[in-house]
Design a protein around this motif. Sequence first.
Motif, PDB file in Angstrom:
ATOM      1  N   GLY A  15      -1.102 -30.251  41.421  1.00  0.00           N
ATOM      2  CA  GLY A  15      -0.982 -29.641  42.814  1.00  0.00           C
ATOM      3  C   GLY A  15      -1.975 -30.018  43.699  1.00  0.00           C
ATOM      4  O   GLY A  15      -2.086 -29.526  44.787  1.00  0.00           O
ATOM      5  N   ARG A  16      -3.117 -30.909  43.212  1.00  0.00           N
ATOM      6  CA  ARG A  16      -4.017 -31.339  44.179  1.00  0.00           C
ATOM      7  C   ARG A  16      -3.921 -33.060  44.386  1.00  0.00           C
ATOM      8  O   ARG A  16      -3.371 -33.613  43.509  1.00  0.00           O
ATOM      9  CB  ARG A  16      -5.281 -30.972  43.596  1.00  0.00           C
ATOM     10  CG  ARG A  16      -5.484 -29.426  43.778  1.00  0.00           C
ATOM     11  CD  ARG A  16      -6.491 -29.022  42.855  1.00  0.00           C
ATOM     12  NE  ARG A  16      -7.712 -29.811  42.547  1.00  0.00           N
ATOM     13  CZ  ARG A  16      -8.987 -29.168  43.065  1.00  0.00           C
ATOM     14  NH1 ARG A  16      -8.923 -28.063  43.524  1.00  0.00           N
ATOM     15  NH2 ARG A  16     -10.179 -29.902  42.812  1.00  0.00           N
ATOM     16  N   ARG A  17      -4.536 -33.580  45.351  1.00  0.00           N
ATOM     17  CA  ARG A  17      -4.255 -35.184  45.541  1.00  0.00           C
ATOM     18  C   ARG A  17      -5.758 -35.448  45.983  1.00  0.00           C
ATOM     19  O   ARG A  17      -6.280 -34.735  46.921  1.00  0.00           O
ATOM     20  CB  ARG A  17      -3.383 -35.302  46.378  1.00  0.00           C
ATOM     21  CG  ARG A  17      -3.090 -36.988  46.150  1.00  0.00           C
ATOM     22  CD  ARG A  17      -1.758 -37.067  45.920  1.00  0.00           C
ATOM     23  NE  ARG A  17      -1.266 -38.665  45.459  1.00  0.00           N
ATOM     24  CZ  ARG A  17      -0.275 -39.134  45.684  1.00  0.00           C
ATOM     25  NH1 ARG A  17       0.762 -38.530  46.343  1.00  0.00           N
ATOM     26  NH2 ARG A  17      -0.109 -40.485  45.564  1.00  0.00           N
ATOM     27  N   ALA A  18      -6.352 -36.447  45.465  1.00  0.00           N
ATOM     28  CA  ALA A  18      -7.519 -37.132  46.241  1.00  0.00           C
ATOM     29  C   ALA A  18      -7.086 -37.929  47.215  1.00  0.00           C
ATOM     30  O   ALA A  18      -6.120 -38.581  47.310  1.00  0.00           O
ATOM     31  CB  ALA A  18      -8.105 -37.841  45.014  1.00  0.00           C
ATOM     32  N   VAL A  19      -8.118 -37.891  48.338  1.00  0.00           N
ATOM     33  CA  VAL A  19      -8.084 -38.824  49.599  1.00  0.00           C
ATOM     34  C   VAL A  19      -9.238 -39.572  49.507  1.00  0.00           C
ATOM     35  O   VAL A  19     -10.306 -38.872  49.773  1.00  0.00           O
ATOM     36  CB  VAL A  19      -7.714 -37.919  50.882  1.00  0.00           C
ATOM     37  CG1 VAL A  19      -7.668 -38.940  52.016  1.00  0.00           C
ATOM     38  CG2 VAL A  19      -6.536 -37.089  50.748  1.00  0.00           C
ATOM     39  N   HIS A  20      -9.165 -40.771  49.220  1.00  0.00           N
ATOM     40  CA  HIS A  20     -10.513 -41.646  49.197  1.00  0.00           C
ATOM     41  C   HIS A  20     -10.739 -41.892  50.806  1.00  0.00           C
ATOM     42  O   HIS A  20      -9.918 -42.550  51.303  1.00  0.00           O
ATOM     43  CB  HIS A  20     -10.190 -42.914  48.336  1.00  0.00           C
ATOM     44  CG  HIS A  20      -9.705 -42.601  46.947  1.00  0.00           C
ATOM     45  ND1 HIS A  20     -10.465 -41.883  46.145  1.00  0.00           N
ATOM     46  CD2 HIS A  20      -8.563 -42.575  46.542  1.00  0.00           C
ATOM     47  CE1 HIS A  20      -9.889 -41.672  44.903  1.00  0.00           C
ATOM     48  NE2 HIS A  20      -8.624 -42.193  45.029  1.00  0.00           N
ATOM     49  N   THR A  21     -11.889 -41.512  51.117  1.00  0.00           N
ATOM     50  CA  THR A  21     -12.515 -41.685  52.440  1.00  0.00           C
ATOM     51  C   THR A  21     -13.724 -42.444  52.599  1.00  0.00           C
ATOM     52  O   THR A  21     -14.373 -42.671  51.622  1.00  0.00           O
ATOM     53  CB  THR A  21     -12.314 -40.423  53.344  1.00  0.00           C
ATOM     54  OG1 THR A  21     -13.545 -39.740  53.081  1.00  0.00           O
ATOM     55  CG2 THR A  21     -10.877 -39.541  53.017  1.00  0.00           C
ATOM     56  N   ALA A  22     -14.175 -42.777  53.707  1.00  0.00           N
ATOM     57  CA  ALA A  22     -15.528 -43.448  53.960  1.00  0.00           C
ATOM     58  C   ALA A  22     -16.332 -42.348  53.791  1.00  0.00           C
ATOM     59  O   ALA A  22     -17.583 -42.691  53.401  1.00  0.00           O
ATOM     60  CB  ALA A  22     -15.513 -43.920  55.276  1.00  0.00           C
ATOM     61  N   LEU A  23     -16.143 -41.127  53.625  1.00  0.00           N
ATOM     62  CA  LEU A  23     -17.119 -39.776  53.431  1.00  0.00           C
ATOM     63  C   LEU A  23     -17.344 -39.762  51.964  1.00  0.00           C
ATOM     64  O   LEU A  23     -18.080 -38.767  51.522  1.00  0.00           O
ATOM     65  CB  LEU A  23     -16.668 -38.639  54.126  1.00  0.00           C
ATOM     66  CG  LEU A  23     -16.202 -38.942  55.694  1.00  0.00           C
ATOM     67  CD1 LEU A  23     -16.051 -37.388  56.476  1.00  0.00           C
ATOM     68  CD2 LEU A  23     -17.753 -39.441  56.635  1.00  0.00           C
ATOM     69  N   GLY A  24     -16.344 -40.072  51.165  1.00  0.00           N
ATOM     70  CA  GLY A  24     -16.347 -39.974  49.780  1.00  0.00           C
ATOM     71  C   GLY A  24     -14.995 -39.611  49.487  1.00  0.00           C
ATOM     72  O   GLY A  24     -13.720 -39.453  50.435  1.00  0.00           O
ATOM     73  N   THR A  25     -14.565 -39.166  48.240  1.00  0.00           N
ATOM     74  CA  THR A  25     -13.374 -38.663  47.574  1.00  0.00           C
ATOM     75  C   THR A  25     -13.284 -37.167  48.032  1.00  0.00           C
ATOM     76  O   THR A  25     -13.980 -36.362  47.805  1.00  0.00           O
ATOM     77  CB  THR A  25     -13.111 -38.865  46.325  1.00  0.00           C
ATOM     78  OG1 THR A  25     -12.956 -40.216  46.021  1.00  0.00           O
ATOM     79  CG2 THR A  25     -11.888 -38.257  45.932  1.00  0.00           C
ATOM     80  N   LEU A  26     -12.119 -36.697  49.078  1.00  0.00           N
ATOM     81  CA  LEU A  26     -11.927 -35.455  49.237  1.00  0.00           C
ATOM     82  C   LEU A  26     -10.785 -34.994  48.746  1.00  0.00           C
ATOM     83  O   LEU A  26      -9.636 -35.703  48.482  1.00  0.00           O
ATOM     84  CB  LEU A  26     -11.763 -35.220  50.656  1.00  0.00           C
ATOM     85  CG  LEU A  26     -12.890 -35.712  51.649  1.00  0.00           C
ATOM     86  CD1 LEU A  26     -12.364 -35.595  53.255  1.00  0.00           C
ATOM     87  CD2 LEU A  26     -13.930 -34.798  51.265  1.00  0.00           C
ATOM     88  N   VAL A  27     -10.664 -33.697  47.809  1.00  0.00           N
ATOM     89  CA  VAL A  27      -9.396 -33.370  46.904  1.00  0.00           C
ATOM     90  C   VAL A  27      -8.948 -32.322  47.667  1.00  0.00           C
ATOM     91  O   VAL A  27      -9.420 -31.217  48.405  1.00  0.00           O
ATOM     92  CB  VAL A  27     -10.006 -32.433  45.937  1.00  0.00           C
ATOM     93  CG1 VAL A  27      -8.908 -32.058  45.043  1.00  0.00           C
ATOM     94  CG2 VAL A  27     -10.778 -33.845  44.888  1.00  0.00           C
ATOM     95  N   CYS A  28      -7.566 -32.410  47.941  1.00  0.00           N
ATOM     96  CA  CYS A  28      -6.751 -31.421  48.853  1.00  0.00           C
ATOM     97  C   CYS A  28      -5.650 -30.971  48.020  1.00  0.00           C
ATOM     98  O   CYS A  28      -5.030 -31.570  47.182  1.00  0.00           O
ATOM     99  CB  CYS A  28      -6.170 -32.241  49.975  1.00  0.00           C
ATOM    100  SG  CYS A  28      -7.465 -33.101  51.167  1.00  0.00           S
ATOM    101  N   SER A  29      -5.185 -29.910  48.299  1.00  0.00           N
ATOM    102  CA  SER A  29      -4.113 -29.097  47.823  1.00  0.00           C
ATOM    103  C   SER A  29      -2.744 -29.838  48.447  1.00  0.00           C
ATOM    104  O   SER A  29      -2.554 -29.977  49.646  1.00  0.00           O
ATOM    105  CB  SER A  29      -3.821 -27.684  48.244  1.00  0.00           C
ATOM    106  OG  SER A  29      -2.740 -27.110  47.884  1.00  0.00           O
ATOM    107  N   VAL A  30      -1.777 -29.949  47.771  1.00  0.00           N
ATOM    108  CA  VAL A  30      -0.532 -30.485  48.008  1.00  0.00           C
ATOM    109  C   VAL A  30       0.447 -29.637  47.315  1.00  0.00           C
ATOM    110  O   VAL A  30       1.957 -30.116  47.500  1.00  0.00           O
ATOM    111  CB  VAL A  30      -0.220 -32.097  47.486  1.00  0.00           C
ATOM    112  CG1 VAL A  30      -1.245 -33.026  48.410  1.00  0.00           C
ATOM    113  CG2 VAL A  30      -0.320 -32.359  46.018  1.00  0.00           C
TER     114      VAL A  30
END
Length: 108
Positions: A15-30
């Motif tokens: 139920g979560r998904r990583a978003v790889h960004t310039a700030l690092g990996t942010l884990v979000c609920s989906v």
Amino acid sequence: ENNLVPGTLGQPSEGRRAVHTALGTLVCSVKGTHRLHDASEGAAALAAFRPEALRIAGPGDRENRIAGRVIEVAFAGASTIAKIVPDANSTLILRLRVASQIDGGALV
């Protein structure tokens, strides 16, 4: 008023998904968002989070940490709003909102 950080989707997990960004990996609920859960890995995405969800990290905080510097603090009645420039992306400005305190509590 959301903070929006561009990135690319990682693998879904529980139920979560990583978003790889310039700030690092942010884990979000989906949870409840099948379109995000089922989207292809590597697809463009925005990590979105409210200013009141952002807070000063504590020693036990391990994920979704962003280093930055406060460039502005504004009193807004019941709230105090800080603008933060992340160390990893000086063109992005994030907003943090905390409850205003009668004693003038610190953000650090």
